[in-house]
Design a protein around this motif. Structure first.
Motif, PDB file in Angstrom:
ATOM      1  N   GLN B 139       2.215  60.972  14.195  1.00  0.00           N
ATOM      2  CA  GLN B 139       2.363  60.595  14.351  1.00  0.00           C
ATOM      3  C   GLN B 139       3.354  60.635  14.896  1.00  0.00           C
ATOM      4  O   GLN B 139       3.961  62.316  14.560  1.00  0.00           O
ATOM      5  CB  GLN B 139       3.450  59.407  12.632  1.00  0.00           C
ATOM      6  CG  GLN B 139       1.956  58.989  12.196  1.00  0.00           C
ATOM      7  CD  GLN B 139       1.081  59.562  11.388  1.00  0.00           C
ATOM      8  OE1 GLN B 139       0.744  61.056  11.278  1.00  0.00           O
ATOM      9  NE2 GLN B 139       1.111  58.771  10.226  1.00  0.00           N
ATOM     10  N   PRO B 140       4.389  60.080  16.095  1.00  0.00           N
ATOM     11  CA  PRO B 140       5.769  60.973  16.294  1.00  0.00           C
ATOM     12  C   PRO B 140       7.129  61.178  16.066  1.00  0.00           C
ATOM     13  O   PRO B 140       6.255  60.738  15.167  1.00  0.00           O
ATOM     14  CB  PRO B 140       5.897  59.824  17.575  1.00  0.00           C
ATOM     15  CG  PRO B 140       5.488  58.223  17.216  1.00  0.00           C
ATOM     16  CD  PRO B 140       3.621  58.689  16.607  1.00  0.00           C
ATOM     17  N   GLY B 141       7.481  61.958  15.360  1.00  0.00           N
ATOM     18  CA  GLY B 141       8.679  61.848  15.147  1.00  0.00           C
ATOM     19  C   GLY B 141       9.947  62.493  15.959  1.00  0.00           C
ATOM     20  O   GLY B 141       9.584  62.425  16.963  1.00  0.00           O
ATOM     21  N   ALA B 142      10.970  61.846  14.557  1.00  0.00           N
ATOM     22  CA  ALA B 142      12.368  61.688  15.800  1.00  0.00           C
ATOM     23  C   ALA B 142      13.135  62.887  14.696  1.00  0.00           C
ATOM     24  O   ALA B 142      13.031  62.586  13.422  1.00  0.00           O
ATOM     25  CB  ALA B 142      13.326  61.252  16.161  1.00  0.00           C
ATOM     26  N   LEU B 143      14.751  63.507  15.353  1.00  0.00           N
ATOM     27  CA  LEU B 143      14.299  64.304  14.156  1.00  0.00           C
ATOM     28  C   LEU B 143      16.462  64.185  14.686  1.00  0.00           C
ATOM     29  O   LEU B 143      16.897  63.858  15.296  1.00  0.00           O
ATOM     30  CB  LEU B 143      15.251  66.483  14.692  1.00  0.00           C
ATOM     31  CG  LEU B 143      13.273  66.367  14.907  1.00  0.00           C
ATOM     32  CD1 LEU B 143      13.674  68.134  15.114  1.00  0.00           C
ATOM     33  CD2 LEU B 143      12.764  66.386  13.962  1.00  0.00           C
ATOM     34  N   VAL B 144      17.162  64.024  13.508  1.00  0.00           N
ATOM     35  CA  VAL B 144      18.633  64.258  13.817  1.00  0.00           C
ATOM     36  C   VAL B 144      18.998  65.733  13.182  1.00  0.00           C
ATOM     37  O   VAL B 144      19.680  65.822  12.157  1.00  0.00           O
ATOM     38  CB  VAL B 144      19.378  62.742  13.081  1.00  0.00           C
ATOM     39  CG1 VAL B 144      20.864  63.250  12.455  1.00  0.00           C
ATOM     40  CG2 VAL B 144      18.593  61.227  13.518  1.00  0.00           C
ATOM     41  N   GLY B 145      19.145  66.312  14.211  1.00  0.00           N
ATOM     42  CA  GLY B 145      20.046  67.798  14.213  1.00  0.00           C
ATOM     43  C   GLY B 145      19.036  69.086  14.588  1.00  0.00           C
ATOM     44  O   GLY B 145      18.085  68.480  15.109  1.00  0.00           O
ATOM     45  N   LEU B 146      19.847  69.306  14.652  1.00  0.00           N
ATOM     46  CA  LEU B 146      18.701  70.843  15.906  1.00  0.00           C
ATOM     47  C   LEU B 146      18.312  71.890  15.735  1.00  0.00           C
ATOM     48  O   LEU B 146      18.977  72.310  14.674  1.00  0.00           O
ATOM     49  CB  LEU B 146      20.281  71.155  16.914  1.00  0.00           C
ATOM     50  CG  LEU B 146      19.439  72.096  17.851  1.00  0.00           C
ATOM     51  CD1 LEU B 146      18.452  71.292  19.436  1.00  0.00           C
ATOM     52  CD2 LEU B 146      20.512  72.678  18.982  1.00  0.00           C
ATOM     53  N   PRO B 147      17.470  71.944  15.183  1.00  0.00           N
ATOM     54  CA  PRO B 147      15.910  72.989  15.220  1.00  0.00           C
ATOM     55  C   PRO B 147      16.608  73.897  15.962  1.00  0.00           C
ATOM     56  O   PRO B 147      16.568  73.781  17.575  1.00  0.00           O
ATOM     57  CB  PRO B 147      15.075  72.600  14.414  1.00  0.00           C
ATOM     58  CG  PRO B 147      14.564  71.410  15.607  1.00  0.00           C
ATOM     59  CD  PRO B 147      15.601  70.600  15.968  1.00  0.00           C
ATOM     60  N   VAL B 148      15.729  75.723  15.499  1.00  0.00           N
ATOM     61  CA  VAL B 148      15.574  76.125  16.728  1.00  0.00           C
ATOM     62  C   VAL B 148      14.561  75.424  18.091  1.00  0.00           C
ATOM     63  O   VAL B 148      14.629  75.736  18.892  1.00  0.00           O
ATOM     64  CB  VAL B 148      14.884  77.960  16.511  1.00  0.00           C
ATOM     65  CG1 VAL B 148      14.591  79.009  17.648  1.00  0.00           C
ATOM     66  CG2 VAL B 148      15.913  78.145  15.587  1.00  0.00           C
ATOM     67  N   ASP B 149      12.807  75.205  17.081  1.00  0.00           N
ATOM     68  CA  ASP B 149      11.945  75.165  17.975  1.00  0.00           C
ATOM     69  C   ASP B 149      11.910  73.224  18.024  1.00  0.00           C
ATOM     70  O   ASP B 149      11.927  72.745  16.777  1.00  0.00           O
ATOM     71  CB  ASP B 149      11.271  75.737  17.801  1.00  0.00           C
ATOM     72  CG  ASP B 149       9.658  75.300  18.482  1.00  0.00           C
ATOM     73  OD1 ASP B 149       9.762  74.259  19.212  1.00  0.00           O
ATOM     74  OD2 ASP B 149       8.683  75.731  17.713  1.00  0.00           O
ATOM     75  N   CYS B 150      12.768  73.282  19.054  1.00  0.00           N
ATOM     76  CA  CYS B 150      12.152  71.261  19.415  1.00  0.00           C
ATOM     77  C   CYS B 150      11.057  71.082  19.892  1.00  0.00           C
ATOM     78  O   CYS B 150      11.119  69.919  20.177  1.00  0.00           O
ATOM     79  CB  CYS B 150      13.519  71.138  20.282  1.00  0.00           C
ATOM     80  SG  CYS B 150      14.887  71.461  20.033  1.00  0.00           S
ATOM     81  N   THR B 151      10.125  71.686  20.205  1.00  0.00           N
ATOM     82  CA  THR B 151       8.685  71.199  20.620  1.00  0.00           C
ATOM     83  C   THR B 151       7.964  70.468  19.463  1.00  0.00           C
ATOM     84  O   THR B 151       7.725  69.995  19.068  1.00  0.00           O
ATOM     85  CB  THR B 151       7.531  72.814  21.519  1.00  0.00           C
ATOM     86  OG1 THR B 151       7.736  72.892  19.429  1.00  0.00           O
ATOM     87  CG2 THR B 151       8.574  73.923  21.579  1.00  0.00           C
ATOM     88  N   GLY B 152       7.359  69.613  20.606  1.00  0.00           N
ATOM     89  CA  GLY B 152       7.064  67.912  19.911  1.00  0.00           C
ATOM     90  C   GLY B 152       7.389  67.458  19.920  1.00  0.00           C
ATOM     91  O   GLY B 152       7.462  66.086  18.802  1.00  0.00           O
ATOM     92  N   VAL B 153       9.049  67.291  19.304  1.00  0.00           N
ATOM     93  CA  VAL B 153       9.145  66.601  18.358  1.00  0.00           C
ATOM     94  C   VAL B 153      11.126  65.773  19.643  1.00  0.00           C
ATOM     95  O   VAL B 153      11.131  66.617  20.374  1.00  0.00           O
ATOM     96  CB  VAL B 153      10.299  66.710  17.238  1.00  0.00           C
ATOM     97  CG1 VAL B 153       9.129  66.549  16.539  1.00  0.00           C
ATOM     98  CG2 VAL B 153      10.818  68.092  17.447  1.00  0.00           C
ATOM     99  N   ASP B 154      11.279  64.554  19.410  1.00  0.00           N
ATOM    100  CA  ASP B 154      13.187  64.050  19.874  1.00  0.00           C
ATOM    101  C   ASP B 154      13.991  64.605  19.232  1.00  0.00           C
ATOM    102  O   ASP B 154      13.825  64.166  17.514  1.00  0.00           O
ATOM    103  CB  ASP B 154      12.553  62.776  20.660  1.00  0.00           C
ATOM    104  CG  ASP B 154      11.581  61.872  21.204  1.00  0.00           C
ATOM    105  OD1 ASP B 154      10.691  63.213  22.644  1.00  0.00           O
ATOM    106  OD2 ASP B 154      10.512  61.492  21.144  1.00  0.00           O
ATOM    107  N   VAL B 155      14.502  65.422  19.801  1.00  0.00           N
ATOM    108  CA  VAL B 155      15.858  65.599  18.433  1.00  0.00           C
ATOM    109  C   VAL B 155      17.149  65.269  19.168  1.00  0.00           C
ATOM    110  O   VAL B 155      17.633  65.090  20.347  1.00  0.00           O
ATOM    111  CB  VAL B 155      15.616  67.346  19.013  1.00  0.00           C
ATOM    112  CG1 VAL B 155      16.968  67.924  18.311  1.00  0.00           C
ATOM    113  CG2 VAL B 155      14.464  68.105  18.319  1.00  0.00           C
ATOM    114  N   PHE B 156      18.151  64.661  18.271  1.00  0.00           N
ATOM    115  CA  PHE B 156      19.262  63.974  18.387  1.00  0.00           C
ATOM    116  C   PHE B 156      20.750  64.869  17.729  1.00  0.00           C
ATOM    117  O   PHE B 156      19.926  64.629  16.211  1.00  0.00           O
ATOM    118  CB  PHE B 156      19.392  62.952  18.178  1.00  0.00           C
ATOM    119  CG  PHE B 156      17.961  61.406  19.165  1.00  0.00           C
ATOM    120  CD1 PHE B 156      18.563  61.273  20.593  1.00  0.00           C
ATOM    121  CD2 PHE B 156      17.064  61.538  18.292  1.00  0.00           C
ATOM    122  CE1 PHE B 156      17.871  61.021  21.047  1.00  0.00           C
ATOM    123  CE2 PHE B 156      15.814  61.309  19.119  1.00  0.00           C
ATOM    124  CZ  PHE B 156      16.146  60.750  20.536  1.00  0.00           C
TER     125      PHE B 156
END
Lengths: 342, 342
Positions: B139-156
């Motif tokens: 399943q796709p994933g979306a984050l609230v918060g910025l990790p070092v590695d953003c590959t494969g997920v949408d980040v906000f």
DNA sequence: CTGAAAGCGCTTACAG
DNA sequence: CTGAAAGCGCTTACAG
């Protein structure tokens, strides 16, 4: 995704045997069980939830209905939610959270679709319109909050009557004779937030019995209205030596108001709130309070719900209505009234 | 419970026809469609969620993972949760809420079981241990918060660097030359709460560029420790004329501390926080702030997630990393530094 | 435009 | 102790 057929094939057994080896619902030879379990672990097998729910009529999910009205106070809600979520998890259930403003419709859809095995209702009003739907559902329900009609559901709530009495008795014993009680917004009462009345009426009765003058008032639950309201009340009743707060947002606003009036508790004014210890710590509220025990109430509701879901209690066992006794948490904000007031 | 077979029988058609009449996925004669729909309504039919999920591989549920660490501040979390829950509902999805302290394990179980179609992660750490599991999930994933590695997920996330700069520039323009920045507890940083560094480093750089002395400090996030910490900092840097708060709990504690020191903002001290307007209103915080926009971030995350789930965006569309610009909300707690300080 | 049937991935009587 | 099969309630190609 790996399914039970893959596991069975890899372990060289039938799918039924794989299922039994994993569930332990019938005896399987040690050798086969070990092999199936090892294969399942290696292949990272997790049963498909929909398929299992369909086959067993058990979703292993509990619905949690929280209502967020415009004048509700979301931060206080978080603690109830956590109490429910953590207890559910420990019992092996996931939480489906609904914040739908149309509670009855969402509740009907979610129960009818069998997504959940039971329902917890938060923020229950006296004549809650979700209750008829819940009673018609085939899943059991547990409430946090006391409706007029408790038939068919298990009910958990703080003993707000006793809370009102404890507040009054405490300040009476210290010598106070004129007090202000700040309740939730009138909207909350109109929507059927019965706990407002329950605390207030008990407080008024106790006041009357002791010859205390008690000014009971509503208050908004957001800034900047709260601050103004608190100022107005303190202006209107200059003889009051104590403040009782059955309104978390008002409690959060009070430090600033006291500061603005250059008052201190308990030197100038005794203060008692009604909120959780967690809340007091988070918001640095220095006031003594009646503990509202959100985590405990959430936990009690889920425990009873799980008992019903898992039929650990007879089908026809009477439904419970359980009150948590209010506990007075002393943070040093009450004392004898100042001498220069009467 | 009434199922689609009951509807079909009552309407005198085949189950497939009933299904199509209800879903509209193939043309059905007006007469039959009307009849099926009427019967379904009359009998109160709601499709079985497990069966539908099994047949379609779509659960119409989004998982929401929130972590509640001991020193985290639950009330601030509530707003992110509401933003996510409300947006999901509007898009037709229910929310499965997980507060499991073992995030990776819970995430693996929930994604592997296909209970959900997508995942929102809150409270994302720099090197979040839930990310490898999420990337491995189908399943796709979306984050609230910025990790070092953003590959494969949408980040906000909020643009914390810009937030740090805005705070500094604002007070610099008013004439301040010595400031204190209060961040989250050191634990949060150690766990990888990168936003603490992002704001702090940008603030330090801006300070250096302008010749401002900036004292950066951690602070606990619960009473009574916060209050003491704020007192200690104000004692340690008597020349500081402004206070920057990247710590909601410290902001909530500040009014009491100011009161205890008999200080007012902005007369004695300029103050800028970093929290949401909703938060400020709920807790009567009178300080100007950088808006943290939790509802907006939650909404953005869900919208993008739904786009991926429903393939409204090409399968191989690049993942986004989107920052919300910090907005300065003026509540009047900043001014030129007092004359009797330098 | 409609129906009969297969299949989604499980669990659980039924047989042996 | 184990396997083959039915069934949970949907959706959706496949036929007609």
């Amino acid at each position: 995704m790996v399914n039970i057929g893959d596991i069975a094939r890899a372990a060289g057994v039938a799918r039924s045997t794989a299922s039994y080896a994993l569930s332990g619902k019938r005896s399987v030879s040690d050798e086969v069980r070990a092999r199936v379990q090892r294969v399942a672990l290696e292949m990272g097998y997790t049963p498909n939830a929909g398929a299992r729910a369909l086959a067993t009529s058990k979703a292993m999910v509990i619905a949690l209905f929280a209502q967020f009205m415009p004048d509700e106070f979301p931060p206080a809600m978080m603690q109830y939610i956590l109490g429910v979520a953590n207890t559910a998890r420990d019992a092996g259930y996931d939480i489906l959270l609904s914040s739908d403003p149309d509670g009855p419709k969402a509740l009907k859809r979610i129960t009818d679709s069998r997504m959940v095995d039971g329902v917890v209702l938060l923020n229950v009003a006296e004549d809650d319109d979700r209750l008829p739907v819940l009673r018609a559902a085939s899943q059991p329900g547990a409430l946090v909050g006391l409706p007029v009609d408790c038939t068919g559901v298990d009910v958990f709530d703080l003993d707000f009557e006793e809370a009102g009495r404890v507040m009054l008795e405490h300040l009476y014993a210290l010598g106070h004779r004129e007090l202000i009680l700040v309740s939730q917004p009138e909207h909350v009462v109109e929507r059927g937030g019965a706990y407002v009345w329950r605390l207030q009426n008990a407080a008024l009765e106790t006041a009357a019995a002791h010859g205390i003058t008690l000014h009971a008032a509503f208050s908004p639950s957001a800034q900047p209205e709260i601050g103004r309201r608190l100022h107005d009340l303190l202006d209107a009743y200059p003889g009051a030596t104590g403040l009782l707060l059955n309104n978390e947002a008002a409690a959060a606003a009070l430090p600033t108001v006291l500061h603005e009036r250059n008052l201190s508790a308990p030197e100038d004014l005794s203060v008692i709130g009604r909120y959780s210890d967690e809340f007091a710590r988070s918001f640095s509220l220095p006031f003594s309070s009646i503990e509202s025990a959100p985590d405990r109430l959430g936990r009690m509701a889920v425990r009873q719900l799980v008992r019903r879901i898992e039929k650990q209690v007879p089908e026809d066992a009477p439904h419970v209505v359980r009150f948590v006794s209010p506990e007075f948490v002393d943070r040093g904000s009450t004392a004898a009234p100042p001498r220069d007031r009467h």
